[in-house]
Scaffold this motif. Structure first.
Motif, PDB file in Angstrom:
ATOM      1  N   CYS A   1      25.755  25.089 -98.565  1.00  0.00           N
ATOM      2  CA  CYS A   1      26.527  23.893 -98.395  1.00  0.00           C
ATOM      3  C   CYS A   1      26.774  23.513 -96.927  1.00  0.00           C
ATOM      4  CB  CYS A   1      27.808  24.240 -98.983  1.00  0.00           C
ATOM      5  SG  CYS A   1      29.121  22.818 -99.249  1.00  0.00           S
ATOM      6  N   ALA A   2      27.006  24.566 -96.119  1.00  0.00           N
ATOM      7  CA  ALA A   2      27.279  24.387 -94.614  1.00  0.00           C
ATOM      8  C   ALA A   2      26.022  23.369 -94.065  1.00  0.00           C
ATOM      9  CB  ALA A   2      27.360  25.524 -93.792  1.00  0.00           C
ATOM     10  N   GLY A   3      24.723  23.792 -94.551  1.00  0.00           N
ATOM     11  CA  GLY A   3      23.533  23.039 -93.793  1.00  0.00           C
ATOM     12  C   GLY A   3      23.514  21.941 -94.541  1.00  0.00           C
ATOM     13  N   ALA A   4      23.883  21.561 -95.798  1.00  0.00           N
ATOM     14  CA  ALA A   4      23.825  20.071 -96.448  1.00  0.00           C
ATOM     15  C   ALA A   4      24.801  19.361 -95.856  1.00  0.00           C
ATOM     16  CB  ALA A   4      24.088  20.342 -97.929  1.00  0.00           C
ATOM     17  N   TYR A   5      25.892  19.848 -95.715  1.00  0.00           N
ATOM     18  CA  TYR A   5      27.155  18.795 -95.094  1.00  0.00           C
ATOM     19  C   TYR A   5      26.644  18.493 -93.528  1.00  0.00           C
ATOM     20  CZ  TYR A   5      30.642  18.439 -98.904  1.00  0.00           C
ATOM     21  OH  TYR A   5      31.415  18.013 -99.751  1.00  0.00           O
ATOM     22  N   VAL A   6      26.436  19.558 -92.887  1.00  0.00           N
ATOM     23  CA  VAL A   6      26.095  19.387 -91.445  1.00  0.00           C
ATOM     24  C   VAL A   6      25.143  18.252 -91.267  1.00  0.00           C
ATOM     25  CG1 VAL A   6      25.212  20.093 -89.232  1.00  0.00           C
ATOM     26  CG2 VAL A   6      26.946  21.287 -90.664  1.00  0.00           C
ATOM     27  N   SER A   7      23.723  18.638 -91.644  1.00  0.00           N
ATOM     28  CA  SER A   7      22.845  17.443 -91.758  1.00  0.00           C
ATOM     29  C   SER A   7      23.197  16.296 -92.282  1.00  0.00           C
ATOM     30  CB  SER A   7      21.573  18.084 -92.607  1.00  0.00           C
ATOM     31  OG  SER A   7      21.756  18.175 -93.943  1.00  0.00           O
ATOM     32  N   GLY A   8      23.912  16.144 -93.472  1.00  0.00           N
ATOM     33  CA  GLY A   8      24.190  14.775 -94.038  1.00  0.00           C
ATOM     34  C   GLY A   8      25.384  14.205 -93.152  1.00  0.00           C
ATOM     35  N   LEU A   9      26.040  14.847 -92.486  1.00  0.00           N
ATOM     36  CA  LEU A   9      27.174  14.309 -91.719  1.00  0.00           C
ATOM     37  C   LEU A   9      26.359  13.771 -90.391  1.00  0.00           C
ATOM     38  CD1 LEU A   9      30.192  16.430 -91.915  1.00  0.00           C
ATOM     39  CD2 LEU A   9      29.885  14.242 -92.966  1.00  0.00           C
ATOM     40  N   ILE A  10      25.388  14.377 -89.906  1.00  0.00           N
ATOM     41  CA  ILE A  10      24.561  14.071 -88.680  1.00  0.00           C
ATOM     42  C   ILE A  10      23.975  12.728 -89.036  1.00  0.00           C
ATOM     43  CG2 ILE A  10      22.719  14.648 -87.167  1.00  0.00           C
ATOM     44  CD1 ILE A  10      23.648  17.443 -87.182  1.00  0.00           C
ATOM     45  N   SER A  11      23.450  12.607 -90.420  1.00  0.00           N
ATOM     46  CA  SER A  11      22.645  11.379 -90.740  1.00  0.00           C
ATOM     47  C   SER A  11      23.557  10.343 -90.825  1.00  0.00           C
ATOM     48  CB  SER A  11      21.918  11.671 -92.010  1.00  0.00           C
ATOM     49  OG  SER A  11      21.313  10.579 -92.463  1.00  0.00           O
ATOM     50  N   ASN A  12      24.652  10.471 -91.579  1.00  0.00           N
ATOM     51  CA  ASN A  12      25.644   9.431 -91.813  1.00  0.00           C
ATOM     52  C   ASN A  12      26.395   8.971 -90.575  1.00  0.00           C
ATOM     53  OD1 ASN A  12      24.694   9.337 -94.289  1.00  0.00           O
ATOM     54  ND2 ASN A  12      26.582  10.089 -95.223  1.00  0.00           N
ATOM     55  N   ARG A  13      27.045  10.010 -89.725  1.00  0.00           N
ATOM     56  CA  ARG A  13      27.919   9.519 -88.700  1.00  0.00           C
ATOM     57  C   ARG A  13      27.163   9.227 -87.257  1.00  0.00           C
ATOM     58  NH1 ARG A  13      33.088  11.278 -90.296  1.00  0.00           N
ATOM     59  NH2 ARG A  13      32.847  10.807 -92.715  1.00  0.00           N
ATOM     60  N   LEU A  14      26.177  10.231 -87.230  1.00  0.00           N
ATOM     61  CA  LEU A  14      25.416  10.000 -85.724  1.00  0.00           C
ATOM     62  C   LEU A  14      24.321   9.117 -85.888  1.00  0.00           C
ATOM     63  CD1 LEU A  14      25.604  13.415 -84.429  1.00  0.00           C
ATOM     64  CD2 LEU A  14      27.357  11.721 -84.026  1.00  0.00           C
ATOM     65  N   GLU A  15      23.967   8.786 -87.130  1.00  0.00           N
ATOM     66  CA  GLU A  15      22.696   7.912 -87.419  1.00  0.00           C
ATOM     67  C   GLU A  15      21.439   8.501 -86.927  1.00  0.00           C
ATOM     68  OE1 GLU A  15      23.360   3.955 -86.109  1.00  0.00           O
ATOM     69  OE2 GLU A  15      24.868   3.706 -87.527  1.00  0.00           O
ATOM     70  N   VAL A  16      21.151  10.091 -86.917  1.00  0.00           N
ATOM     71  CA  VAL A  16      20.079  10.583 -86.567  1.00  0.00           C
ATOM     72  C   VAL A  16      19.437  10.640 -87.970  1.00  0.00           C
ATOM     73  CG1 VAL A  16      19.018  12.779 -85.882  1.00  0.00           C
ATOM     74  CG2 VAL A  16      21.103  11.758 -84.891  1.00  0.00           C
ATOM     75  N   THR A  17      18.196  10.070 -88.190  1.00  0.00           N
ATOM     76  CA  THR A  17      17.522  10.229 -89.298  1.00  0.00           C
ATOM     77  C   THR A  17      16.300  11.037 -89.235  1.00  0.00           C
ATOM     78  OG1 THR A  17      16.303   8.324 -88.799  1.00  0.00           O
ATOM     79  CG2 THR A  17      18.547   7.904 -89.747  1.00  0.00           C
ATOM     80  N   ASP A  18      15.673  11.453 -88.312  1.00  0.00           N
ATOM     81  CA  ASP A  18      14.322  12.229 -88.401  1.00  0.00           C
ATOM     82  C   ASP A  18      14.699  13.644 -89.164  1.00  0.00           C
ATOM     83  OD1 ASP A  18      11.708  12.316 -86.897  1.00  0.00           O
ATOM     84  OD2 ASP A  18      12.349  14.397 -87.040  1.00  0.00           O
ATOM     85  N   VAL A  19      13.616  13.843 -90.270  1.00  0.00           N
ATOM     86  CA  VAL A  19      13.619  14.927 -90.848  1.00  0.00           C
ATOM     87  C   VAL A  19      13.701  15.967 -90.260  1.00  0.00           C
ATOM     88  CG1 VAL A  19      11.238  15.118 -91.476  1.00  0.00           C
ATOM     89  CG2 VAL A  19      12.867  15.713 -93.180  1.00  0.00           C
ATOM     90  N   ALA A  20      12.978  16.411 -89.189  1.00  0.00           N
ATOM     91  CA  ALA A  20      12.590  17.623 -88.749  1.00  0.00           C
ATOM     92  C   ALA A  20      13.946  17.892 -87.889  1.00  0.00           C
ATOM     93  CB  ALA A  20      11.476  17.572 -87.553  1.00  0.00           C
ATOM     94  N   ILE A  21      14.756  16.929 -87.300  1.00  0.00           N
ATOM     95  CA  ILE A  21      15.751  17.189 -86.547  1.00  0.00           C
ATOM     96  C   ILE A  21      17.036  17.683 -87.626  1.00  0.00           C
ATOM     97  CG2 ILE A  21      17.974  16.336 -85.242  1.00  0.00           C
ATOM     98  CD1 ILE A  21      15.701  14.660 -83.802  1.00  0.00           C
ATOM     99  N   LEU A  22      17.002  17.114 -88.750  1.00  0.00           N
ATOM    100  CA  LEU A  22      17.890  17.189 -89.755  1.00  0.00           C
ATOM    101  C   LEU A  22      17.802  18.545 -90.378  1.00  0.00           C
ATOM    102  CD1 LEU A  22      18.450  13.514 -91.317  1.00  0.00           C
ATOM    103  CD2 LEU A  22      19.999  14.549 -89.924  1.00  0.00           C
ATOM    104  N   LEU A  23      16.495  18.839 -90.681  1.00  0.00           N
ATOM    105  CA  LEU A  23      16.467  20.212 -91.333  1.00  0.00           C
ATOM    106  C   LEU A  23      16.617  21.392 -90.495  1.00  0.00           C
ATOM    107  CD1 LEU A  23      12.960  19.669 -93.292  1.00  0.00           C
ATOM    108  CD2 LEU A  23      15.519  19.726 -94.155  1.00  0.00           C
ATOM    109  N   PHE A  24      16.403  21.062 -89.322  1.00  0.00           N
ATOM    110  CA  PHE A  24      16.721  22.118 -88.102  1.00  0.00           C
ATOM    111  C   PHE A  24      18.127  22.331 -88.007  1.00  0.00           C
ATOM    112  CE2 PHE A  24      17.626  23.270 -83.769  1.00  0.00           C
ATOM    113  CZ  PHE A  24      17.218  24.556 -83.556  1.00  0.00           C
ATOM    114  N   ALA A  25      18.811  21.125 -88.054  1.00  0.00           N
ATOM    115  CA  ALA A  25      20.346  21.149 -88.046  1.00  0.00           C
ATOM    116  C   ALA A  25      21.013  21.992 -89.048  1.00  0.00           C
ATOM    117  CB  ALA A  25      20.935  19.705 -87.755  1.00  0.00           C
TER     118      ALA A  25
END
Length: 317
Positions: free
Chosen positions: A62-86
């Protein structure tokens, strides 16, 4: 050794990505989701090699899903490699924070403590309305190194990213399991006292396995969050953790590939049972698990391990 492992992983990933070109969209989605659960189960395998089973991997998932999802939605970082690493980093950091506490426990106490922490996170997230509360929030499809695929290609692109992530994780875990620290973890499963006499710290070994398992669960959570397009507190619910324990038992702890096969079989059984037996698909899954336990008590991985080395080294208690 490492070159051989990475070569096999790369060839396997290329073969699967090529097969994905002719696979239907429903199968791509199912395999992507199975890989996400397989990554979480791979972390449980790391713990099982040290004699522990966690019923709270949903916390890191859940922590991984929420952090990557919030980075995508709030910071508008959309690259899959960065989001999966996050996602993997979030899961690993969460595990590192609580590992000094849970690494002191064994058996049912370890399992129940991890489940309790996971349910605490579920309760907190369900109450925080700023991030969706019990309804969670939606996430958009990620981009892939600057390329944003259309609807028709989005499933395939995420499937390819999932295959690459799984191949890399499986190769790294294989190397870790066969390394000195990995073999010490296996020895601690048999006799912790003797391991301590030899100068190794079982507490340190357990902490390391907890962090590895947390990072893998965070990676799986981030991947499945984008596959589903929605993230909610249910990611941390105890039944989610129970499902991946189910997968880890099916795969066994002798093979890093078997857990992904077990995850795919579980997803297919659940999908088809849900379609044709919507009121009793849990019965089908239970019967399936019963058959595997009776005929393959060490999981699917024992088939491969048995051919490779007779399986004598990893005979379970």
């Amino acid at each position: 050794m490492s070159a051989r492992v990475f070569t096999i992983a790369a060839l396997g990933a290329l073969a699967l990505i090529a097969l994905g070109l002719v696979a239907p969209d429903w199968l791509l989605f199912t395999v992507t989701k199975a890989i996400g659960f397989g990554l979480v189960a791979l972390g449980i395998v790391a713990l099982m090699r040290g004699g522990l089973v966690s019923f709270g991997q949903g916390l890191y998932y859940c922590a991984g899903a929420y952090v990557s999802g919030l980075i995508s939605n709030r910071l508008e970082v959309t690259d899959v490699a960065i989001l999966l690493f996050a996602g993997a980093l979030a899961g690993g950091l969460a595990a590192a924070a609580i590992s000094p506490l849970i690494s002191r426990y064994r058996g049912i106490f370890f399992a129940m403590l991890t489940m309790a922490l996971s349910m605490v996170l579920y309760g907190v997230l369900a109450k925080v309305t700023a991030i969706g509360g019990s309804d969670g929030f939606n996430v958009a499809s990620p981009s892939f190194f600057g390329w944003t695929p259309g609807v028709a290609k989005a499933d395939y692109a995420l499937f390819a990213a999932a295959v690459v992530a799984a191949a890399l994780a499986a190769a790294l875990c294989r190397l870790y399991f066969d390394s000195g620290p990995g073999l010490i973890a296996l020895a601690s499963r048999e006799n912790e006292l003797r391991v301590e006499y030899l100068g190794a710290s079982v507490f340190t070994v357990t902490q390391r396995n907890v962090i590895v398992a947390g990072a893998l669960a965070g990676l799986g959570g981030a991947l499945n969050g984008f596959a589903l397009g929605h993230i909610d507190p249910y990611f941390s619910y105890w039944t989610t953790s129970g499902e991946v324990v189910f997968i880890a038992i099916l795969g066994g702890y002798a093979s890093v590939i078997a857990v992904f096969g077990a995850a795919l079989i579980t997803e297919l059984v659940r999908s088809f049972s849900g379609q044709y037996f919507p009121e009793s698909w849990q019965l089908s899954l239970g019967l399936f698990l019963l058959v595997v336990i009776v005929f393959l008590p060490r999981g699917f991985g024992s088939l491969w391990a048995g051919r490779r080395g007779g399986g004598a080294r990893e005979e379970p208690k």
